[in-house]
Each structure stands twice: as structure tokens, then as C-alpha cells.
Design a protein around this motif. Sequence first.
Motif, PDB file in Angstrom:
ATOM      1  N   ASP A   1      19.007  35.992 -17.967  1.00  0.00           N
ATOM      2  CA  ASP A   1      19.409  37.081 -18.867  1.00  0.00           C
ATOM      3  C   ASP A   1      18.935  36.800 -20.305  1.00  0.00           C
ATOM      4  O   ASP A   1      18.421  37.687 -20.993  1.00  0.00           O
ATOM      5  CB  ASP A   1      20.936  37.294 -18.822  1.00  0.00           C
ATOM      6  CG  ASP A   1      21.713  36.003 -19.045  1.00  0.00           C
ATOM      7  OD1 ASP A   1      21.203  34.930 -18.683  1.00  0.00           O
ATOM      8  OD2 ASP A   1      22.830  36.047 -19.587  1.00  0.00           O
TER       9      ASP A   1
ATOM     10  N   GLU B   1      12.620  46.948 -15.560  1.00  0.00           N
ATOM     11  CA  GLU B   1      13.967  47.558 -15.562  1.00  0.00           C
ATOM     12  C   GLU B   1      14.798  46.995 -14.411  1.00  0.00           C
ATOM     13  O   GLU B   1      15.984  46.693 -14.572  1.00  0.00           O
ATOM     14  CB  GLU B   1      13.867  49.088 -15.446  1.00  0.00           C
ATOM     15  CG  GLU B   1      13.601  49.789 -16.768  1.00  0.00           C
ATOM     16  CD  GLU B   1      14.569  49.376 -17.893  1.00  0.00           C
ATOM     17  OE1 GLU B   1      15.785  49.408 -17.665  1.00  0.00           O
ATOM     18  OE2 GLU B   1      14.094  48.987 -18.973  1.00  0.00           O
ATOM     19  N   THR B   2      14.165  46.841 -13.240  1.00  0.00           N
ATOM     20  CA  THR B   2      14.887  46.281 -12.083  1.00  0.00           C
ATOM     21  C   THR B   2      15.315  44.847 -12.377  1.00  0.00           C
ATOM     22  O   THR B   2      16.438  44.444 -12.072  1.00  0.00           O
ATOM     23  CB  THR B   2      13.977  46.305 -10.833  1.00  0.00           C
ATOM     24  OG1 THR B   2      13.477  47.616 -10.686  1.00  0.00           O
ATOM     25  CG2 THR B   2      14.708  45.867  -9.583  1.00  0.00           C
ATOM     26  N   GLU B   3      14.410  44.080 -12.996  1.00  0.00           N
ATOM     27  CA  GLU B   3      14.741  42.681 -13.312  1.00  0.00           C
ATOM     28  C   GLU B   3      15.951  42.625 -14.240  1.00  0.00           C
ATOM     29  O   GLU B   3      16.864  41.822 -14.048  1.00  0.00           O
ATOM     30  CB  GLU B   3      13.539  41.966 -13.953  1.00  0.00           C
ATOM     31  CG  GLU B   3      12.348  41.783 -13.035  1.00  0.00           C
ATOM     32  CD  GLU B   3      12.711  41.111 -11.713  1.00  0.00           C
ATOM     33  OE1 GLU B   3      13.304  40.031 -11.729  1.00  0.00           O
ATOM     34  OE2 GLU B   3      12.406  41.701 -10.648  1.00  0.00           O
ATOM     35  N   LYS B   4      15.958  43.518 -15.245  1.00  0.00           N
ATOM     36  CA  LYS B   4      17.089  43.542 -16.186  1.00  0.00           C
ATOM     37  C   LYS B   4      18.385  43.885 -15.453  1.00  0.00           C
ATOM     38  O   LYS B   4      19.430  43.272 -15.664  1.00  0.00           O
ATOM     39  CB  LYS B   4      16.833  44.588 -17.283  1.00  0.00           C
ATOM     40  CG  LYS B   4      16.005  44.053 -18.432  1.00  0.00           C
ATOM     41  CD  LYS B   4      15.509  45.128 -19.343  1.00  0.00           C
ATOM     42  CE  LYS B   4      16.609  45.951 -19.994  1.00  0.00           C
ATOM     43  NZ  LYS B   4      16.057  47.104 -20.732  1.00  0.00           N
ATOM     44  N   LYS B   5      18.269  44.889 -14.562  1.00  0.00           N
ATOM     45  CA  LYS B   5      19.457  45.339 -13.821  1.00  0.00           C
ATOM     46  C   LYS B   5      19.993  44.216 -12.928  1.00  0.00           C
ATOM     47  O   LYS B   5      21.189  43.951 -12.885  1.00  0.00           O
ATOM     48  CB  LYS B   5      19.086  46.547 -12.948  1.00  0.00           C
ATOM     49  CG  LYS B   5      19.834  47.821 -13.351  1.00  0.00           C
ATOM     50  CD  LYS B   5      19.463  48.959 -12.457  1.00  0.00           C
ATOM     51  CE  LYS B   5      18.726  50.012 -13.271  1.00  0.00           C
ATOM     52  NZ  LYS B   5      17.958  50.948 -12.496  1.00  0.00           N
ATOM     53  N   LEU B   6      19.058  43.532 -12.247  1.00  0.00           N
ATOM     54  CA  LEU B   6      19.478  42.458 -11.334  1.00  0.00           C
ATOM     55  C   LEU B   6      20.194  41.346 -12.113  1.00  0.00           C
ATOM     56  O   LEU B   6      21.237  40.837 -11.681  1.00  0.00           O
ATOM     57  CB  LEU B   6      18.271  41.873 -10.610  1.00  0.00           C
ATOM     58  CG  LEU B   6      17.647  42.761  -9.517  1.00  0.00           C
ATOM     59  CD1 LEU B   6      16.366  42.122  -8.993  1.00  0.00           C
ATOM     60  CD2 LEU B   6      18.640  42.966  -8.371  1.00  0.00           C
TER      61      LEU B   6
ATOM     62  N   LYS C   1      21.685  41.615 -14.982  1.00  0.00           N
ATOM     63  CA  LYS C   1      22.945  42.123 -15.524  1.00  0.00           C
ATOM     64  C   LYS C   1      24.035  42.154 -14.440  1.00  0.00           C
ATOM     65  O   LYS C   1      25.172  41.717 -14.656  1.00  0.00           O
ATOM     66  CB  LYS C   1      22.705  43.538 -16.075  1.00  0.00           C
ATOM     67  CG  LYS C   1      23.765  44.019 -17.014  1.00  0.00           C
ATOM     68  CD  LYS C   1      23.339  45.299 -17.669  1.00  0.00           C
ATOM     69  CE  LYS C   1      24.570  45.981 -18.242  1.00  0.00           C
ATOM     70  NZ  LYS C   1      24.332  47.337 -18.623  1.00  0.00           N
ATOM     71  N   GLN C   2      23.611  42.653 -13.254  1.00  0.00           N
ATOM     72  CA  GLN C   2      24.573  42.737 -12.143  1.00  0.00           C
ATOM     73  C   GLN C   2      25.099  41.350 -11.767  1.00  0.00           C
ATOM     74  O   GLN C   2      26.297  41.143 -11.620  1.00  0.00           O
ATOM     75  CB  GLN C   2      23.884  43.308 -10.910  1.00  0.00           C
ATOM     76  CG  GLN C   2      24.097  44.793 -10.725  1.00  0.00           C
ATOM     77  CD  GLN C   2      23.111  45.345  -9.687  1.00  0.00           C
ATOM     78  OE1 GLN C   2      22.469  44.591  -8.962  1.00  0.00           O
ATOM     79  NE2 GLN C   2      22.992  46.655  -9.661  1.00  0.00           N
TER      80      GLN C   2
END
Length: 489
Positions: free
Chosen positions: A131, A193-198, A200-201
Motif C-alpha cells: 500500500d 486501479e485493480t492493484e490499488k483496490k486489492l 486496500k481490500q
Amino acid sequence: MEFANMAEFLGNKTILITGATGFIAKILVEKILRVQPNVRKLYLLVRAKDPESAKIRLQDEVIGKELFRVLREKMGQNFESFISEKITPVAGDTSYENLGLIDDNLKTEMFKDVDIVINVAATTKFEERYDVALGVNTMGPSNVVNFAKKCTNIKLLIHVSTAYVCGENGGLIPESPYSMGEALNGLPGLDIETEKKLAKQLLSNLKARELPEKGIRQIMKNFGRQRAKLFGWPNTYVFTKAMGEMLVGQCRGDLPVIIMRPTIVCSTYKEPFSGWVEGCRTIDSVAVNYGKGHLSIFLADRNSVFDLIPADMFVNSIIVAMKAHVNQPSMTIYQVGCSYRNPVNFSELHDFHYNYFNQHPWNNNEGNPVNVKKGLVLSNILIFQLILFLWIFLVGKVLNLANMMGSRSLQQVLINIDKKLNIAVKLVELYRPYLFFKGIFVDSNTEKLRVTARENGLDEDMFNFDPMSINWKDFFINVHIPAIVKYLF
Ligand SMILES: NC(=O)c1ccc[n+]([C@@H]2O[C@H](COP(=O)([O-])OP(=O)(O)OC[C@H]3O[C@@H](n4cnc5c(N)ncnc54)[C@H](OP(=O)(O)O)[C@@H]3O)[C@@H](O)[C@H]2O)c1
């Protein structure tokens, strides 16, 4: 284009520099102030909670350093007033939109005044939390580009990346850009964007489970490494830096951009004085452990080329490139290193270090000189790991015996050996991709810049960035290793 009076070009410029408390940016700041005291202003972005803390960090970690000795002497009594007139510390964080600036008046002033933005900020830990690395190395450059685009007088953005965004690729590595979503191993589906979401999740799941901070940190670090390896990069650092380059290319529009890709940046060659270095990074930690006698077996290909560039030469290349690219609406990549023109290989580096520490052994805490041996160089990772694990196993067994016998001196000896072996395991894991690195960084753009600048009157004494001018043996024995001993031991 005229390069005869480089310093004049810097006159009256207003430059925003991020990463100002770091190793490279402070050498850049010092150089600009020394060669052109008439620079209009340097805004230095510093991570801090408020302007006062930013000012204190700037004083303690930048201006107060020995690096500024020459400038301090040059300015004499006017040094402090000169610094406060020319430098404005800015509390901020590149992971945030508008670089996290909270002072609206300052933001407006910067949008109006800044001509050139130089993004040097990064987390340089190979194994950073995913992150955090995504925030500063990937989103940071895009936040800086967006900030620069809001500056009405902007003439150029320089983004400092790293040559090792190429991962473990061998052969000739060109100065070419990454396209958005391009994975090193060709795997489809790399989406920032997917990397950021993963990330963050995962982080919110870990927090929901109320894991201790240390556990969260480790899991986030492992996750970064896992994502990097999935797409073909060896570690989180270079993976997130590569994605940062992708975003710079995508967001810049017609903003003039240079991406500088230095290789391994080592101590200063000449300016403001030879042998200034800060922070123990990459190969320096191997040198420190070797000189202290903690490391006696090496895993490396003897012929592997190490690509280095002294920090002041890299800074010179930034300034000369800056002059060449202001107001040019293109994006150019410069790889700045030595492997293409003046390579140095592991075998030579090993000899330089052995010769130095053999002649100037380091005195340990007890005041005893540490005698280094040439040690064993293995080029097969499996044999190396087997030997290490066998030693660790044997040391563990003998340690058990020593515990049973209650022999304190033997216990201490074995604990020390165990410590050294574990350091070796860790260093190997971290630096393996670089110890067997087979790439040569092509520097055609950098060479073209050098030739053009030279032919057009560049003062090469003041702005040298030609690796051909370096005698590596002399540099290591007389400059770099003494600098490591002085500043990093
Ligand atoms: N040194 C090398 O050998 C080398 C080689 C190739 C490329 N590079 C690149 O060169 C650049 C500078 O490297 P360096 O060696 O000078 O690194 P460094 O000494 O670790 O400095 C990094 C700087 O970035 C700042 N920073 C980190 N996160 C930030 C954030 N979120 N917002 C604002 N600032 C932040 C740090 O501030 P704090 O003090 O607050 O942490 C520090 O000032 C990096 O982009 C790196 O990737 C370095």
C-alpha cells in the motif's frame, strides 16, 4: 542549443523538488544553489505535519548536513539568510492529490510561480508494504504530474525513476517507455486501479481482524512481493516504480517530461567534494558487512556487470537534461549509468574491496582490526544455499551442545556465526537479482545529450556526467569505500 552558460539557465527559475530529505535530492539542491545563487526559489516538499516541522526537518536533514559545507563557506555570514530567501519548505506528501498541501495560499503561489518540477520522492526499500509503495512510487508520480499541469508557467517535469524497472531482463536494455498495463512477463491483466483496490481490500481485512501492526506490515510486504513476481518484477520497489512511469506517460498530456533512470547511485565523485554518501543501500550493505567481517562467502557471477553512477554526476545529468528539454512537448527517457561505456564487474569490485580492507582494516568496537579474507565466491545459487543451510544446521546443533555444557564462550562464538549466516541469507535473498544481473543499460539518449552539450560549449568540469571519465579502481579505493567507512560503518 547553447550549453555554454548552464548556470545562467538556472537563474530566475522557480523549481519544486520532492524527496528533498533524501540522498539524491539534497545533492541536487546544493548544486543548484552553489552554481546559481540567483535561482529565484526552490520549493522543497518535505513530509511533515505542518510548515514548522517541515522547516525543522529541512534544517536537520538537508541544510545542516556536511554536504552543505562548501556552500556554507562560499556564502559566509550570509548563508542562513541566503537559504531562507531561496528555499521554501513545503509540508506535503506525494501520495496525495495536490501533494497533500494544506495551505491554500502557498498552493496558489506555487501554481503561479513554479517553472520546473523535479519528482525525486520514492520509497526505495525493495520490500516495502504494498500500500505504501503504491502510494508513493506509483500514485506519487501521477499526483506530481497533475500538480505540475496546474502550474501556469510550467516548462518541464522531471521524474526520477530507476534503470531497474527492467526487472531481471538481460541483454541490451533500451531507453524505452512502458505502455500502460505492460507486464514484464507478458501476463495480461496488469491494471493499476485493480492493484490499488486489492491492496486496500487486504489492508481493511487485516485491520478488521485487529492484527498487530507488525503482522499487518509483514503481510502487506509479502503481498507486494507476490504481486511484483506475478507480473515478472523481482521486488515491490521496481514494480511500483515501473507502474509510476506508466502513469507519468499516461497523465502528462502535452506536458514536457523527462524520465531519468539512474542505475545504482553511489557517493559523490567530485562535487561539492569527493566521497559524500548517505544511507546504506544496495551494494553498500554488502561492503559494510564484508568490511566488518560478517560476510565471507559471496554469491555472484564473477563476470556480472555492476552499473553505478556517482551521485553528483547523476545530478549533473538532470541539470543538463533540464536545459535541453524546457518547453519541448515530448517525453524522453535517460538511462544514466556506466555498464554500456565503462563497465565494472563483480570480480573487480571484489578485488577493490579486498585490497582496501586488507590495507585499511576496520577497527571493531573493541578496537581490534578486523582482518578480511578474500572469501569464497560461488556462482551457483543451489550450492550456495545448500552450504548456508548446512552451516546453519551444524551451528544450531553445536549450539545445543554448548548450551547443555554451559560453555558461555562457545555459545557466544556460535551465536555470532549464526548471526553472520543469517545476514548472508537475507542479503542473498534481497540482492540475488542484481548479483546475477545480465543486462547492459543502453544510454544512447544520454550520450546524445552529452555530445550535443559538449559540442555546444558545456563546461564539462562543472557538469560532467560521462562515466568514461571514471577510473573505477581509483574511485573505489580512494573515494567510495573510504566514504562508506566514514559515513556508514
Ligand atoms: N539511490 C539510488 O541508488 C537510486 C538508484 C536508482 C534510482 N533512484 C531513485 O532516485 C530517487 C531518490 O533516491 P534516494 O536514494 O535519494 O532515496 P532516499 O534517500 O530514500 O530519499 C527518498 C525521499 O523521498 C521522500 N518520500 C518518501 N515517501 C514520500 C511521500 N509519500 N511524499 C513525499 N516524499 C516522500 C523521502 O522522505 P522521508 O525522509 O520523509 O522518508 C525522502 O526524502 C528515488 O526516486 C529512487 O527511486 C535511486
